[in-house]
Structure formats: C-alpha cells, structure tokens
Design an enzyme around this catalytic site. Structure first.
Site: not given
Lengths: 353, 353
Positions: B113, B157, B180
C-alpha cells in the site's frame, strides 16, 4: 392459523376496475412496478394458464397466518412486561410522535399508534406541526425529545411536506431512540454480520415475527422479497439473510419476476401494486407474506373501495401452504413491533433484560 | 481483454494436494463454505460430468478481464489528478496506515500500500504498534489521525490481535476518513436508496469497476454473489443492487448453490475456497469475477505453492464470456480503489470536483 377457503376473495371480477391507490401506505415502494404491470391491473382470473386453472380447481389448502391475532398476543405480552417494569422501577416506556401537516391518512396512523400505546401502557406524546412549519421547528421538536429521559422512542410520521429534507430529519433522531429503525447506522448494523442494530424497522420485523410464530423455518430456505424500499423490502431482505435464508430481491428492473418468485419457499411482497403477484408466481407449498395494502374500487362496499394486497389472494391460497390476508396480516404487526421497539428501548436504558 | 486459452491452469492434476490456505487474504469469508466442500478440494477435472466434458472440449472463449492493466490505468488517472490538485492547492492526499503486530502477510500488504501511495503521489504515514499493545494505544493513534488535517484516509490493517475489539477500533475511525468504507454508517448508506456512502469498500468497488471498464452491463442482469462477508460479499451485493441487477447471495446455508449460481449472468465469488466454483456452476456466456486468492500446494513452484481463485479457472473459461484471472484480476484493484477513495476524500475536503 385457520383454513383460507372461507376468506374474502381479492381476485373476483368486482375488482376489474381496480385503481392505484388513494390509501396506499407510505412504507410501500409504490413506484417500483409501474413499468411491469398494466394499469389498471387485470382481475386475477383473466389471464391464468390452463395448467394453473387445473391446479386452482383442486381444494384450497393454504393456512391463514392471522396477523391480527398474533399482534394481539404480542401486545398482551408487552402489556405484562410493562406492568412488571412499572412495579419494579416506576418507569413506563414513552413514545413521541411528530406529525407535520394534516394528511388524513397520517392523522389516522398517528391516532392508531396513540391508541395502541395507551392499551399496553406506553405513554405517548404527540406534537402537531403545521404544514408550512420550518425544518428548524421539526429539528427542535426532535432535539427536545432526544434530551427528554422519559421518551424512549421518537417517531416522525412520514411523508413530510416537500420543503422539509426527510434525510436531515431522520438523521437527527437519536440512534438510541430510533424506534422506526430507519437511521442508516441501524441499517448498516442490520446488514453486517456480527453487528446488532439497536432497532429493526417495524414492518419487516413484523413479517419475520409472523414467520417465527407460525413455525415457518427460514434457515436454508430460498426467499424472494418483492420491492426494495428502505423501510420494507431492503430491511426484510437483510433480516431473512441474517436468518440464513438464500435471498433474492425482485424489483422493477428484474426480468422474469414470476419465474424467480416461483422458486421461493418464502415470498415477502412489498411492491404496492394490487394483485400483481399471481398464483402462478407462487411455488406449491410456499409461504406468502403480503405487505401490500392497496385500495381497489368496489361499488359493493359502502366506502366505494376495498383493500387488497400485492398478492392475488384467491389464487395464491390454492398454491401456497400459508399466507397472510389483507387486511389482518402484516398490517397489525407494524404497530405491535413499534410498541416492542419502544419497550426494548426503555429496557435498554433501565438495564433490564 | 486477451483470450484466456493461454492462461495458466488452476485445475490441473498438480493441484490434487491443494490445502487450505496459508496466504488467504483477510477480506475473504474463509469459514463460509467449509461444510459444503470436501477438504482438501478435488482437482477440478475429477468429477465433471460427461456433458460438461463435451462442452469443455469445445474451443475456449472467455475473455480475460485484465485487472492488472485496468488497475494501472486507474492509478495513472489518479496520478494525473493528484498532480493537478497539488498545482492548484499545494495539497496532496494523505493516507495513514495502522499496523498492530508483526504478521508477515499484513506487513506485506502494508508495504504494498505504501509503495502504491508513493507511485501516485499520495503521502503515506505508518504507525506500527506491538502485538501486545493496548486497545487504548490503537484508539489514540486513530484519534491523532482523525484530528490531523493532512490525513484524508485512515486504514487499520486487519486482522487485529484477539485482545483488541475490532468493532470498537473500526467505529472510532472518523466517518470522513473511513477509506476502507467499513463503518456501519457507510454500509447503511450503501444499502439505502437515495443515500450516498462517503466511501465504498475497496474490493467490491474494484469488482464493479472491472465490470464497468470491461463494458459489462449490470442493469437488469441476474447476479449471484458467493460469500457474505462484511468486507466483500455483502457490500458487493449491495453495489450490484444499486446498479439494478437482480441479486442473490449464496452462502454456507444455501441449498443447491451450483443450480442458483448457474442462473447468473454475473457471478462475484468471494468464498475463499480454492476451485469451489466449477465450470458447471457457470451460465454459458456469464461473466465471472473471482475475488478468491487461495494458496494450493505446487511442488513445481519454487515457493511450494501457487495462488488460485474460488473458481476453477480452466473449466470456467470454456463456459463464461469473460473472467478475471487469479492472480492479476481483482487483487490489483483493491489498492487502486484505496487510492481512489483517499483521493476522493481529499477532494471532498478541498471542495474540488
């Protein structure tokens, strides 16, 4: 459940002049199926196939899921719980209802909700605002109830006048008092596995309760929901999914809705179109929950109209194993679930189980 | 899109010793289908019917939906937008990534990422907390980024260590920075008609983007989503529904998943079970989006395993009209959509279109 064969007929020739809908209830997704049906709708019997006619001639077998009686049972249970709560804590649940304008149908719904509150021991508080009130006035009313500890549920009667932003209004109701379950945070939690909504929207919750109390197993069954409104179809589909059904939502863009619906062990119809779901749409032995409440012309009625569901009742009775009538099916459950949500909210505040 | 016939084979005899899954990605609903398949899974060809074998012998026809190339195109578009934004405002989008513990796979994802951020001009900020940190420490990190105007997206994460409450953590991310899209308020808005989520979860958003950029029409089509995880299956179904497909979610309690899936014009599979979806599950001419990334033993590979999807690629290629490969299909889209969400967030703050 009683045998359906003696029930009224929704699909008789007298409904040939059916029209779309002075009394349609606000929670039905009324615009969804206009493109897929002729208007005015045909009487059920006109276009049935010979194969289906042969099936129809067999003895009717569907059991009636008696929403009126199940809702009464639930209200009785709520009444007992509230008495106990009052004895133990001195507190009773409180529901606030905000009505803007003077729509006759909305006034009737609010009056019915107040009556139902009184009957089970929920105190109700009503605010009537004029049709031309400002959005700020509505927001102020809601803010007052948000801060009032004697109020456990707040309900804004829809529809609101056009100049008021419904999304703003509904978002301003405290999530802890959103007994309608319309807040997107509640809907999000309903959609997510491992999350629990504080409240589930009343009509779809009533549909599931009817299935539970009628002994219909949901897990592993194929379910079709017709209509995808925010207040019935969509949350009904999420609830069936939570109960581990395999769910398909049928809507205005669905090709072959009849074929898809006929695969379903459980059908929940919330389309708002009189007699749209024919007997041929129903899987033999399927269970039908009809949320539609549609007015069709009926010169024989003193009111000039009568109420029918989305489902052609007379036909469906000969195919389904169980079915809700209209009226007397889902209708009475909505208010019962509103009372149930208000009670749950009070119990949550009081830390009762 | 390129012809699929020259692609690698997922269903060859070398996958006979397939095992479940050291490298399975966290967003797959990995527990869903254990009950419905044998473990280890059979190689695809073992149990196919003779009718299906006859079809397989015909020329393969599926087009490969090249996620790697489409993702690159999207990253290039993002890069150009960010350059313009920087020139016009002096601001570039900022993404914060919080990693708790030292799982090798999570470290790899975070590293990828960061690299992707650098390549398009998003500044990335990483916080590494130890495996035994407290929930409060994680919450403090998030609070810091919530209040930092140079941060437009916050990503925690997953999975988190067991002693940390994932729901609490995800709920603490500011809704305006929830790139997200996992916040229940975002999911609720995604489910509701007439509402707009601030962010759509990256992997399902990537699936829909692949369909759009491959010219696949969604409206009016039958779609099946296999798996109902909060981060892929469920939001993918909601997105397809928003695009007016008729959607069915297949899950571990679904009876006859093969029969239901075979009706679908579009299949999105996010079950996390290697080669579960056989060629016989696919409607001839259907489009297949395979979200699964499953490791199976492969002694011929220098790593000892190779990655395959949920879909038996070799078989599906002979039936579908278009299919995503694994790897190189949905995988690269997830990070591209994360960058897209971060850019959208910055544009929203800067009031740019």
């Amino acid at each position: 459940m009683a045998a359906a064969s003696t029930m009224f007929s929704d699909c008789s020739p007298s409904s040939m002049t059916a029209r779309l809908l002075p009394l349609r209830r606000i929670h039905i997704d009324s615009t969804l199926f206009r493109s897929s049906i002729s208007s005015p709708p045909l009487p059920c019997r006109r276009t049935i196939s010979s194969a289906f006619a042969a099936r129809m001639s067999a003895e009717t077998s569907a059991k009636v899921i008696d929403g009126k009686s199940i809702a009464k049972q639930i209200r009785d249970e709520i009444n007992i719980e509230i008495s106990r709560m009052k004895d133990a804590t001195g507190v009773v649940p409180g529901l606030a209802v905000i009505l803007v304008g003077s729509r006759k149908d909305s006034q009737t719904y609010v009056r019915n909700k107040k009556k139902a509150c009184e009957a089970v021991g929920v105190t109700s508080h009503e605010v009537n605002l004029s049709e031309d009130c400002t959005e700020e006035e509505v927001l102020n009313s809601i803010a007052g109830f948000n801060n009032d500890p004697s109020i456990h549920g707040i309900l804004v009667q829809l529809p609101l006048p056009r100049h008021i932003d419904e999304e703003n209004i509904l978002n301003s109701v405290s999530i802890e008092k959103d007994v309608d379950g319309f807040h997107p945070l509640n809907i999000g939690r309903l959609a997510m596995r491992g999350r629990e909504p504080l409240f589930v929207p009343c009509t779809p919750k009533g549909c599931i309760e009817l299935l539970h109390r009628s002994g219909v197993e949901i897990k592993g069954k194929k379910a079709v929901v017709i209509g995808r409104s925010n207040i019935v179809g969509m949350p009904a589909a999420l609830l069936l999914q939570r109960e581990n059904a395999t769910v398909t939502i049928v809507h205005s863009y669905t090709k072959n809705p009849e074929e898809i619906t006929r695969q379903a062990d459980i059908v929940i119809s919330a389309a708002g179109v009189a007699n749209m779901v024919r007997g041929s749409w129903i899987k033999p032995g399927g269970v039908v929950i009809d949320v539609g409440i549609n007015a069709v012309d009926d010169p024989e009625s003193h009111r000039g109209y009568r109420l029918v569901g989305d489902v052609c009742y007379q036909e469906a009775c000969t195919v389904a194993s169980a079915i809700t009538p209209v009226p007397g099916g889902v209708g009475p459950m909505t208010i019962a679930m509103l009372l149930s949500n208000t009670l749950s909210s009070a119990k949550r505040v009081l830390n009762l189980k």
